[in-house]
Design a protein around this motif. Structure first.
Motif, PDB file in Angstrom:
ATOM      1  N   GLN A 199       0.816  -1.217   0.000  1.00  0.00           N
ATOM      2  CA  GLN A 199       0.000   0.000   0.000  1.00  0.00           C
ATOM      3  C   GLN A 199       0.846   1.262   0.000  1.00  0.00           C
ATOM      4  N   HIS A 200       2.040   1.172   0.570  1.00  0.00           N
ATOM      5  CA  HIS A 200       2.912   2.342   0.648  1.00  0.00           C
ATOM      6  C   HIS A 200       3.866   2.442  -0.536  1.00  0.00           C
ATOM      7  N   GLY A 201       3.582   1.699  -1.590  1.00  0.00           N
ATOM      8  CA  GLY A 201       4.299   1.904  -2.840  1.00  0.00           C
ATOM      9  C   GLY A 201       5.345   0.874  -3.183  1.00  0.00           C
ATOM     10  N   LEU A 202       5.619  -0.062  -2.276  1.00  0.00           N
ATOM     11  CA  LEU A 202       6.613  -1.090  -2.559  1.00  0.00           C
ATOM     12  C   LEU A 202       5.990  -2.234  -3.355  1.00  0.00           C
ATOM     13  N   PRO A 203       6.772  -2.905  -4.199  1.00  0.00           N
ATOM     14  CA  PRO A 203       6.229  -4.079  -4.884  1.00  0.00           C
ATOM     15  C   PRO A 203       5.994  -5.204  -3.887  1.00  0.00           C
ATOM     16  N   CYS A 204       5.209  -6.175  -4.269  1.00  0.00           N
ATOM     17  CA  CYS A 204       4.902  -7.285  -3.378  1.00  0.00           C
ATOM     18  C   CYS A 204       6.173  -8.088  -3.101  1.00  0.00           C
ATOM     19  N   PRO A 205       6.537  -8.262  -1.827  1.00  0.00           N
ATOM     20  CA  PRO A 205       7.699  -9.096  -1.512  1.00  0.00           C
ATOM     21  C   PRO A 205       7.373 -10.570  -1.713  1.00  0.00           C
ATOM     22  N   GLN A 206       8.400 -11.382  -1.859  1.00  0.00           N
ATOM     23  CA  GLN A 206       8.184 -12.813  -1.958  1.00  0.00           C
ATOM     24  C   GLN A 206       7.828 -13.367  -0.587  1.00  0.00           C
ATOM     25  N   VAL A 207       6.858 -14.254  -0.558  1.00  0.00           N
ATOM     26  CA  VAL A 207       6.345 -14.812   0.695  1.00  0.00           C
ATOM     27  C   VAL A 207       7.102 -16.091   1.042  1.00  0.00           C
ATOM     28  N   ASN A 208       7.557 -16.170   2.308  1.00  0.00           N
ATOM     29  CA  ASN A 208       8.305 -17.336   2.792  1.00  0.00           C
ATOM     30  C   ASN A 208       9.385 -17.751   1.799  1.00  0.00           C
ATOM     31  N   LEU A 300       9.003   5.120  -5.629  1.00  0.00           N
ATOM     32  CA  LEU A 300       7.831   4.424  -5.099  1.00  0.00           C
ATOM     33  C   LEU A 300       6.550   4.938  -5.728  1.00  0.00           C
ATOM     34  N   GLY A 301       5.552   4.081  -5.723  1.00  0.00           N
ATOM     35  CA  GLY A 301       4.216   4.515  -6.113  1.00  0.00           C
ATOM     36  C   GLY A 301       3.549   5.224  -4.946  1.00  0.00           C
ATOM     37  N   LEU A 306      -6.795  -0.542  -0.272  1.00  0.00           N
ATOM     38  CA  LEU A 306      -6.768  -1.925  -0.735  1.00  0.00           C
ATOM     39  C   LEU A 306      -7.527  -2.136  -2.043  1.00  0.00           C
ATOM     40  N   PRO A 307      -8.729  -1.556  -2.215  1.00  0.00           N
ATOM     41  CA  PRO A 307      -9.413  -1.720  -3.505  1.00  0.00           C
ATOM     42  C   PRO A 307      -8.603  -1.172  -4.679  1.00  0.00           C
ATOM     43  N   ARG A 308      -7.950  -0.016  -4.464  1.00  0.00           N
ATOM     44  CA  ARG A 308      -7.139   0.549  -5.545  1.00  0.00           C
ATOM     45  C   ARG A 308      -5.873  -0.277  -5.764  1.00  0.00           C
ATOM     46  N   LEU A 309      -5.357  -0.838  -4.682  1.00  0.00           N
ATOM     47  CA  LEU A 309      -4.188  -1.695  -4.816  1.00  0.00           C
ATOM     48  C   LEU A 309      -4.525  -2.928  -5.639  1.00  0.00           C
ATOM     49  N   ALA A 310      -5.695  -3.510  -5.392  1.00  0.00           N
ATOM     50  CA  ALA A 310      -6.126  -4.672  -6.165  1.00  0.00           C
ATOM     51  C   ALA A 310      -6.297  -4.311  -7.637  1.00  0.00           C
ATOM     52  N   ALA A 311      -6.822  -3.112  -7.885  1.00  0.00           N
ATOM     53  CA  ALA A 311      -7.008  -2.669  -9.271  1.00  0.00           C
ATOM     54  C   ALA A 311      -5.668  -2.393  -9.943  1.00  0.00           C
ATOM     55  N   ALA A 312      -4.715  -1.824  -9.158  1.00  0.00           N
ATOM     56  CA  ALA A 312      -3.396  -1.518  -9.717  1.00  0.00           C
ATOM     57  C   ALA A 312      -2.589  -2.779  -9.932  1.00  0.00           C
ATOM     58  N   ASP A 313      -2.879  -3.810  -9.096  1.00  0.00           N
ATOM     59  CA  ASP A 313      -2.217  -5.113  -9.249  1.00  0.00           C
ATOM     60  C   ASP A 313      -0.698  -4.944  -9.180  1.00  0.00           C
ATOM     61  N   ARG A 314      -0.233  -4.356  -8.077  1.00  0.00           N
ATOM     62  CA  ARG A 314       1.203  -4.137  -7.867  1.00  0.00           C
ATOM     63  C   ARG A 314       1.841  -5.476  -7.518  1.00  0.00           C
ATOM     64  N   ARG A 315       2.425  -6.127  -8.489  1.00  0.00           N
ATOM     65  CA  ARG A 315       2.791  -7.533  -8.375  1.00  0.00           C
ATOM     66  C   ARG A 315       4.240  -7.763  -7.967  1.00  0.00           C
ATOM     67  N   LEU A 316       4.516  -9.012  -7.723  1.00  0.00           N
ATOM     68  CA  LEU A 316       5.855  -9.441  -7.315  1.00  0.00           C
ATOM     69  C   LEU A 316       6.904  -9.092  -8.359  1.00  0.00           C
ATOM     70  N   GLY A 317       6.511  -9.147  -9.605  1.00  0.00           N
ATOM     71  CA  GLY A 317       7.497  -8.924 -10.657  1.00  0.00           C
ATOM     72  C   GLY A 317       7.867  -7.467 -10.852  1.00  0.00           C
ATOM     73  N   SER A 318       7.233  -6.552 -10.108  1.00  0.00           N
ATOM     74  CA  SER A 318       7.549  -5.129 -10.255  1.00  0.00           C
ATOM     75  C   SER A 318       9.007  -4.876  -9.916  1.00  0.00           C
ATOM     76  N   ASP A 319       9.657  -4.017 -10.704  1.00  0.00           N
ATOM     77  CA  ASP A 319      11.055  -3.695 -10.443  1.00  0.00           C
ATOM     78  C   ASP A 319      11.167  -2.697  -9.319  1.00  0.00           C
ATOM     79  N   LEU A 320      12.274  -2.784  -8.581  1.00  0.00           N
ATOM     80  CA  LEU A 320      12.580  -1.799  -7.552  1.00  0.00           C
ATOM     81  C   LEU A 320      13.390  -0.692  -8.234  1.00  0.00           C
ATOM     82  N   ARG A 321      12.682   0.302  -8.703  1.00  0.00           N
ATOM     83  CA  ARG A 321      13.392   1.369  -9.422  1.00  0.00           C
ATOM     84  C   ARG A 321      12.875   2.730  -9.010  1.00  0.00           C
TER      85      ARG A 321
END
Length: 321
Positions: A199-208, A300-301, A306-321
């Motif tokens: 939500q604070h603009g970071l891409p989704c981290p990898q889980v476990n 960062l974005g 949460l609804p806007r995050l789901a729509a934006a679909d900020r995914r794991l593959g997003s680059d850290l740039r």
């Protein structure tokens, strides 16, 4: 899945001392709750002449699925096809459900399938709770895992196709949650931590994330599983629950191992997730670690609901740039 017959033994073991319940694992706690819920359902069924179908949080507890405290209820919930079918029983809440109703049977008690219990909540709770519950259906612990992400999506698609086009908008929250849920989580705080970072603009981290260690490490420590990780930057973000206060030596060795692998570790506590201000400070702290590790600034974005995050679909593959 865990057998019901295990409940009695584990309950007795957990009650041997007051401290035992404090140290009990999530699996043991859920088995204990399942045994209690099963007895309550058996008593409820004995008071009603018609067969009952138990739903929502009652069904989830019978299936050893962790229920968020925000939607947990002390009442027993049953599902009926029509308002006229509601049983008049004290302490029993009836939910009218006219759609398809896949069920399972446990020791003579009938309850709705876990995926259907999750779908039922779409019109009653917020997106946050839907994501928490979705993650709970896909735990890393194989004894508590009901679905893969593909299976849960398939269950929802099948339900929508059977329900008809007119009902799709009524269950839109399920579709939103499916963009945010992740497999193989261990706890609700871990889910909330992941959502906070996103939500604070970071891409989704990898889980476990499985951290493979060098051959110089002892065999028993050849790999570690990190709650959340940004492998590109070698940054781990982990939630420290109350149990960590009682395993200090183990955690100290673990942190040393992570450091020896040239990773940076960010420990998160409950206070860090308590307010919007503390969550923003946490996200800024993680960004600082990422920038130090990468040696460059990170763009960062903006903060998203949460609804806007789901729509934006900020995914794991997003680059850290």
């Amino acid at each position: 899945m865990i057998e019901v017959r295990q409940c009695s033994m584990l309950v007795q073991r957990s009650l041997k001392s007051r401290s035992a319940e404090f140290f009990e694992s999530t699996r043991t706690r859920l088995i204990r709750m399942r045994a209690v819920t099963l007895q309550r359902c058996l008593m409820t069924q004995s008071r009603c002449s018609k067969p009952l179908v138990f739903g929502q949080e009652t069904a989830l507890k019978l299936m050893c699925v962790e229920v968020p405290s925000e939607i947990d209820a002390d009442e027993i919930t049953v599902v009926v096809p029509r308002p006229s079918d509601r049983p008049r029983l004290e302490g029993v809440r009836a939910m009218v459900w006219s759609h398809e109703l896949p069920t399972a049977t446990i020791d003579g008690i009938t309850c709705v399938a876990p995926s259907m219990a999750w779908i039922m909540y779409a019109r009653k709770v917020g997106l946050r709770e839907m994501v928490l519950l979705g993650d709970a259906l896909m735990r890393r612990d194989t004894e508590l895992k009901w679905y893969s992400i593909g299976q849960l999506k398939s269950e929802f698609v099948n339900f929508i196709q059977a329900a008809g086009v007119g009902d799709r908008s009524r269950f839109q929250k399920c579709a939103q949650a499916l963009k945010l849920v992740r497999e193989n989580t261990d706890s609700f705080p871990e889910t909330l931590l992941r959502l906070t970072l996103m939500q604070h603009g970071l891409p989704c981290p990898q889980v476990n994330y499985c951290l493979e260690l060098s051959s110089g490490i002892e065999p028993r420590d050849e790999r570690l599983f990190l709650d959340l990780a940004y492998p590109q930057a070698r940054v781990a973000v982990e939630y420290d629950g109350q149990q960590h206060a009682w395993q200090w030596n183990h955690d100290r060795r673990r942190l040393k191992t992570i450091g020896d692998a040239h990773w940076v570790h960010v420990a998160v506590r409950s206070d860090d997730l308590r307010s919007e201000e503390s969550r923003a400070e946490l996200a800024a702290s993680v960004v600082d670690r990422l920038e130090c590790q990468l040696g460059r600034r990170i763009r960062l974005g903006k903060f998203l609901s949460l609804p806007r995050l789901a729509a934006a679909d900020r995914r794991l593959g997003s680059d850290l740039r």
